[in-house]
Design a protein around this motif. Sequence first.
Motif, PDB file in Angstrom:
ATOM      1  N   VAL A  13       0.803  -1.225   0.000  1.00 56.90           N
ATOM      2  CA  VAL A  13       0.000   0.000   0.000  1.00 56.90           C
ATOM      3  C   VAL A  13       0.837   1.277   0.000  1.00 56.90           C
ATOM      4  CG1 VAL A  13      -1.987  -1.123   1.071  1.00 56.90           C
ATOM      5  CG2 VAL A  13      -0.295   0.010   2.515  1.00 56.90           C
ATOM      6  N   THR A  25       2.745   2.624   2.550  1.00 62.29           N
ATOM      7  CA  THR A  25       2.923   3.315   3.828  1.00 62.29           C
ATOM      8  C   THR A  25       2.838   2.301   4.957  1.00 62.29           C
ATOM      9  OG1 THR A  25       2.119   5.078   5.290  1.00 62.29           O
ATOM     10  CG2 THR A  25       0.455   3.887   4.032  1.00 62.29           C
ATOM     11  N   CYS A  57      -3.198   5.407   4.576  1.00 63.03           N
ATOM     12  CA  CYS A  57      -3.543   4.512   3.462  1.00 63.03           C
ATOM     13  C   CYS A  57      -4.811   5.050   2.802  1.00 63.03           C
ATOM     14  CB  CYS A  57      -3.754   3.091   3.972  1.00 63.03           C
ATOM     15  SG  CYS A  57      -4.100   1.935   2.648  1.00 63.03           S
TER      16      CYS A  57
END
Length: 58
Positions: free
Chosen positions: A39, A41, A47
């Motif tokens: 994702v 992060t 997110c």
Amino acid sequence: MASRTDRSFSDMAKQVPAMAYVPYQEFTPTFELKKALQVGTIFPELCKPFCGRRGGSR
């Protein structure tokens, strides 16, 4: 006679530099490494998946 550029820079000298407001962020549990790499992060709060559409409702 001062040029227009000279006047604009002299006006800038009178201005206050920008001030940032950064709210305190509490450290929360993070994603597992594999999920974080997928994702982009480690922080779930950051997110924000891209849905491929423009903002706002249509």
